[in-house]
Scaffold this active site. Structure first.
Site, mmCIF file in Angstrom:
data_model
loop_
_atom_site.group_PDB
_atom_site.id
_atom_site.type_symbol
_atom_site.label_atom_id
_atom_site.label_comp_id
_atom_site.label_asym_id
_atom_site.label_seq_id
_atom_site.Cartn_x
_atom_site.Cartn_y
_atom_site.Cartn_z
ATOM 1 C CE1 TYR A 55 39.347 34.494 49.574
ATOM 2 C CE2 TYR A 55 40.088 33.712 47.444
ATOM 3 C CZ TYR A 55 39.322 33.558 48.578
ATOM 4 O OH TYR A 55 38.541 32.442 48.704
ATOM 5 C CE LYS A 102 33.752 35.387 49.458
ATOM 6 N NZ LYS A 102 35.115 35.703 49.076
HETATM 7 C C1 LIG Z 1 36.167 35.120 48.276
HETATM 8 C C2 LIG Z 1 37.099 36.022 47.603
HETATM 9 C C3 LIG Z 1 37.653 35.693 46.358
HETATM 10 C C4 LIG Z 1 37.394 34.373 45.658
HETATM 11 O O1 LIG Z 1 36.070 34.242 45.306
HETATM 12 P P1 LIG Z 1 35.313 32.815 45.169
HETATM 13 O O2 LIG Z 1 33.936 33.245 44.803
HETATM 14 O O3 LIG Z 1 35.414 32.119 46.493
HETATM 15 O O4 LIG Z 1 35.999 32.052 44.102
HETATM 16 C C5 LIG Z 1 38.501 36.618 45.750
HETATM 17 N N1 LIG Z 1 38.805 37.783 46.358
HETATM 18 C C6 LIG Z 1 38.292 38.136 47.569
HETATM 19 C C7 LIG Z 1 38.680 39.424 48.178
HETATM 20 C C8 LIG Z 1 37.437 37.254 48.238
HETATM 21 O O5 LIG Z 1 36.950 37.608 49.433
#
Ligand SMILES: *Cc1c(COP(=O)(O)O)cnc(C)c1O
Length: 384
Positions: A103, A200
């Site tokens: 990420y 997510k």
């Molecule tokens: C979005 C995401 C993050 C970071 O998360 P936030 O809630 O935006 O800080 C980390 N890892 C993955 C795989 C992501 O999709």
């Protein structure tokens, strides 16, 4: 713990970690918004930044139960979770081995912040165990992986990485955001710590920013000790919203996963699609591995449109499916990795990691598959 482990997934999602409304017997958890709690003669000194308000403490139980761990902690974002976890286990002079397909925010955190702390790191050249072994040093203290990865959905052998870490006395951590515990529980395969962007699938409605870490009580205590200093806790209002969202986590992710498999198979045969990246397709190079370590293949996929189609025009022409930077909501969304997560790379660097201009990342929602297919087909017609 052992009792709740026997509960089914949807029962855990619905009931584990409820704050009982003893006063009025309401059906759902009350929200405790106090930022100040009694401190005389109390066992636990409660404070929002200590991650131990009633809502924070109880929702963490739901996450721990889902991830098959002893404990968990909820953060203000996925990045707060991962940065606190890294800083709890790495200090000046230590070395992190980290998967190359990662990420973007995690890559930025490592590259921009680690030098300030004197923490060393090496990105692997690939995602096989040998790739991790090749860059492990004497001062390596943590190995961090992400599977399925973004945006090409590569699959890393979780059990093999965990075993390698154990053989060297190195801790292992994993970003389980893409699969969610509905489809994959890395602790069962020997990984030491699991983190999530709860923004997510945990949130699932594109209206919450949050994060989580799950592990043994011992590791979570260590993370807590750093977390209380960094201060990345989540407000109780949002913790409550997250609890509500997580009641349908199993239903949502299973429906999304089912849709994704159907769409991946359909896209795979589509004359205007040249390539589909989805671990649930037999053509995926790690299909067998994915099948062995995942309960479902997840709801993220990527595909390449044939060369004579304009990928930007395709996204603009979609009527139902939204173009969106984030992912995992109940609504289907698409994004162009070469314009977003990988925009800072040169064309040559993108070619090297397989991110073409024709690539579309697809976060599959809960809509009816026939409507999604129709939308994709009409957008393809309008993107010449
Ligand atoms: C979005 C995401 C993050 C970071 O998360 P936030 O809630 O935006 O800080 C980390 N890892 C993955 C795989 C992501 O999709």
């Amino acid at each position: 713990m052992s009792k709740s482990k026997k509960l089914g997934l949807n029962t855990i999602c619905t009931h584990v970690g409820e704050v009982k409304d003893e006063q009025f017997k309401g059906a759902v958890s009350p929200i405790y918004l106090s930022s100040s709690y009694e401190y005389l003669d109390v066992e636990i000194k409660r404070y929002p930044r200590y991650f131990n308000t009633p809502n924070q403490e109880f929702l963490a139980k739901k996450i721990a139960t889902l991830e098959h761990t002893e404990a968990a902690m909820i953060f203000g974002s996925g990045m707060a979770a991962i940065s606190t976890m890294f800083l709890a286990f790495l200090k000046q002079g230590d070395h992190l081995v980290v998967q190359n397909t990662l990420y973007g925010g995690t890559v930025n955190f490592i590259k921009e912040e680690f030098p300030k702390y004197g923490i060393e790191y090496t990105f692997t050249n690939g995602y096989t165990v040998e790739d991790f072994e090749a860059v492990t040093q004497r001062n390596t203290k943590l190995i961090h992986i992400e599977t399925p990865s973004n945006p090409l959905l590569t699959i890393t052998d979780i059990a093999a990485i965990a075993k390698f870490g154990k053989s060297k006395g190195i801790l292992t951590s994993m970003d389980n955001t893409f699969a969610s515990p509905i489809n994959q529980t890395p602790m069962d395969l020997g990984i030491d710590m699991v983190m999530h962007s709860a923004t997510k699938y945990f949130g699932g409605h594109s209206d919450i920013c949050a994060g989580a870490v799950a592990s043994t009580t011992e590791h979570v205590e260590r993370i807590w000790n750093v977390g209380k200093n960094l201060g990345g806790s989540l407000s109780d209002m949002t913790v409550w919203m997250l609890e509500r969202s997580m009641k349908t986590l199993g239903l949502r992710v299973k429906a999304q996963t089912k849709n994704a498999l159907k769409l991946a198979k359909w896209l795979h045969k589509h004359p205007k699609v040249s390539k589909v990246y989805y671990p649930g397709l037999k053509s995926h190079p790690e299909y067998a591995l994915a099948k062995s370590q995942m309960r479902g293949f997840g709801a993220m996929l990527s595909f390449e449109l044939v060369a004579d189609l304009d990928a930007q025009q395709f996204q603009k022409s979609l009527q139902l499916i939204k173009s969106s930077m984030s992912l995992a909501g109940v609504e289907s969304t698409v994004v162009s990795p070469h314009l977003t997560s990988h925009a800072l790379l040169t064309q040559k660097e993108r070619d090297a990691v397989g991110i073409s201009d024709q690539l579309v990342r697809f976060s599959v929602g809960i809509e009816d598959v026939k409507d999604l297919k129709r939308d994709i087909n009409q957008a393809i017609k309008n993107s010449k």
